[in-house]
Every structure is written in structure tokens, then in C-alpha cells.
Scaffold this motif. Structure first.
Motif, PDB file in Angstrom:
ATOM      1  N   UNK A 149       0.824  -1.352   0.180  1.00  0.00           N
ATOM      2  CA  UNK A 149       0.031  -0.085  -0.066  1.00  0.00           C
ATOM      3  C   UNK A 149       0.736   1.282   0.114  1.00  0.00           C
ATOM      4  N   UNK A 150       1.772   1.184   0.889  1.00  0.00           N
ATOM      5  CA  UNK A 150       2.646   2.389   1.088  1.00  0.00           C
ATOM      6  C   UNK A 150       3.939   2.222  -0.042  1.00  0.00           C
ATOM      7  N   UNK A 151       4.057   3.512  -0.456  1.00  0.00           N
ATOM      8  CA  UNK A 151       5.210   3.780  -1.391  1.00  0.00           C
ATOM      9  C   UNK A 151       6.373   4.304  -0.812  1.00  0.00           C
ATOM     10  N   UNK A 152       6.407   4.074   0.878  1.00  0.00           N
ATOM     11  CA  UNK A 152       7.372   4.889   1.460  1.00  0.00           C
ATOM     12  C   UNK A 152       8.908   3.959   1.266  1.00  0.00           C
ATOM     13  N   UNK A 153       8.913   2.767   0.782  1.00  0.00           N
ATOM     14  CA  UNK A 153       9.967   1.924   0.785  1.00  0.00           C
ATOM     15  C   UNK A 153      11.063   2.355  -0.239  1.00  0.00           C
ATOM     16  N   UNK A 154      12.241   2.198   0.439  1.00  0.00           N
ATOM     17  CA  UNK A 154      13.374   2.602  -0.695  1.00  0.00           C
ATOM     18  C   UNK A 154      13.922   1.095  -1.467  1.00  0.00           C
ATOM     19  N   UNK A 155      13.591   0.133  -0.619  1.00  0.00           N
ATOM     20  CA  UNK A 155      13.671  -1.243  -0.992  1.00  0.00           C
ATOM     21  C   UNK A 155      12.500  -1.914  -0.953  1.00  0.00           C
ATOM     22  N   UNK A 156      12.277  -3.045  -1.679  1.00  0.00           N
ATOM     23  CA  UNK A 156      10.953  -3.589  -1.760  1.00  0.00           C
ATOM     24  C   UNK A 156      10.823  -4.658  -0.696  1.00  0.00           C
ATOM     25  N   UNK A 157       9.932  -4.455   0.148  1.00  0.00           N
ATOM     26  CA  UNK A 157       9.806  -5.592   1.375  1.00  0.00           C
ATOM     27  C   UNK A 157       9.507  -6.884   0.911  1.00  0.00           C
ATOM     28  N   UNK A 158       9.889  -7.590   1.578  1.00  0.00           N
ATOM     29  CA  UNK A 158       9.756  -9.329   0.914  1.00  0.00           C
ATOM     30  C   UNK A 158       9.314  -9.901   2.297  1.00  0.00           C
ATOM     31  N   UNK A 159       9.783  -9.740   3.375  1.00  0.00           N
ATOM     32  CA  UNK A 159       9.732 -10.383   4.599  1.00  0.00           C
ATOM     33  C   UNK A 159       9.361  -9.703   5.842  1.00  0.00           C
ATOM     34  N   UNK A 160       8.768 -10.236   6.847  1.00  0.00           N
ATOM     35  CA  UNK A 160       8.548  -9.667   8.077  1.00  0.00           C
ATOM     36  C   UNK A 160       8.945 -10.516   9.290  1.00  0.00           C
ATOM     37  N   UNK A 161       9.403 -10.073  10.378  1.00  0.00           N
ATOM     38  CA  UNK A 161       9.767 -10.727  11.454  1.00  0.00           C
ATOM     39  C   UNK A 161       9.316  -9.983  12.581  1.00  0.00           C
ATOM     40  N   UNK A 162       8.573 -10.602  13.588  1.00  0.00           N
ATOM     41  CA  UNK A 162       8.089  -9.782  14.702  1.00  0.00           C
ATOM     42  C   UNK A 162       8.538 -10.045  16.086  1.00  0.00           C
ATOM     43  N   UNK A 163       8.448  -9.257  16.896  1.00  0.00           N
ATOM     44  CA  UNK A 163       8.947  -9.435  18.317  1.00  0.00           C
ATOM     45  C   UNK A 163       7.888  -9.014  19.414  1.00  0.00           C
TER      46      UNK A 163
END
Length: 143
Positions: free
Chosen positions: A97-111
């Protein structure tokens, strides 16, 4: 910085900045936003529910090489991640949704942090951003 180094810093934070009697953090497995694109490993995949949905915590956004590009905090991790990514029924996959990223997001890890120490999200996020200096955190703040 690679996610493995980021997780080492989470452990360092736990050892040096928390009381040992406190309930531990819960660290998720890696979540793949785009499992149809050259999936090399078995991760929990889009569109399954995010790890720690509804929980307080921090999250790492990673690129294709597992490099940390952003660290954020949330009082509801799933809701926060839904503000960045949504299901695209035409593509039957994830849409950024967001065009915020300089690199393409691919993965997420949560804590996830314990509910009774929700305020730890603030200091854990700040510590990790200071130590790691992810590209998209640096763009939005002067670290």
C-alpha cells in the motif's frame, strides 16, 4: 544489516537492559509477503495471519536478502502491518500500500512484548534503530 544480527541485538537488549525475572519476548518465524516469487525457504506465507496479531511489539521489514530496511513498533502488530500491506484479489497476493520503501519489502519478522510491559516497545525499537540504522528509518528521522 542482516536479520540474524538484528536478532542478536534483541538478545543483547534482553540480557543488558531487562530484569531477568520479566516475562520473555516472543520472536516469530519469518513471514513471506510474496511466496510465489522465487521462494527459497519455507516460511509462513501471505495471506496467512501475521504472527503476533493483536499484540504489542516491534517488527522488522526485510528485503529479499533478509536485510533490515525498517523497524517499527505497534500496540497491535497485525493492524500496523495491514497499514503497509493488503490482499490484492486480482493478483491473489500481497499488495504494498505504502510507497514509503526505498527497497522492496519481502519478509517480516515480529517480536511481541508481554502485555504488562507494553512500554518496552518504545525502548526496544529505539535501541534497535540506533544500533542498526535501517535505510527507511534513517530517511524519516535523523539517527
Amino acid at each position: 544489516m542482516h536479520i540474524n544480527k538484528g536478532l542478536e541485538l534483541v538478545e543483547h537488549y534482553k540480557l543488558h537492559f531487562r530484569n531477568t525475572n520479566m516475562q520473555d519476548f516472543e520472536i516469530s518465524p519469518i513471514y513471506d509477503l510474496f511466496p510465489n516469487i522465487n521462494s527459497k525457504e519455507e516460511h509462513q506465507k501471505w495471506p496467512q495471519e501475521y504472527h503476533h496479531n493483536g499484540r504489542y511489539g516491534i517488527y522488522f521489514i526485510l528485503d529479499e536478502e533478509y536485510t533490515i530496511i525498517y523497524i517499527g513498533k505497534a500496540n497491535n502488530i497485525g493492524r500496523r502491518l495491514n497499514s503497509y500491506f493488503k490482499y490484492d484479489s486480482n493478483k491473489k497476493g500481497c499488495e504494498i500500500i505504502s510507497e514509503y520503501w526505498t527497497e522492496n519489502p519481502r519478509f517480516i519478522l515480529t517480536v511481541a512484548v508481554p502485555k504488562n510491559t507494553w512500554f518496552e516497545c518504545l525502548s526496544l525499537e529505539e535501541y534497535l534503530i540506533w544500533e542498526i540504522s535501517p535505510i527507511d528509518n534513517k530517511r524519516s528521522k535523523n539517527y
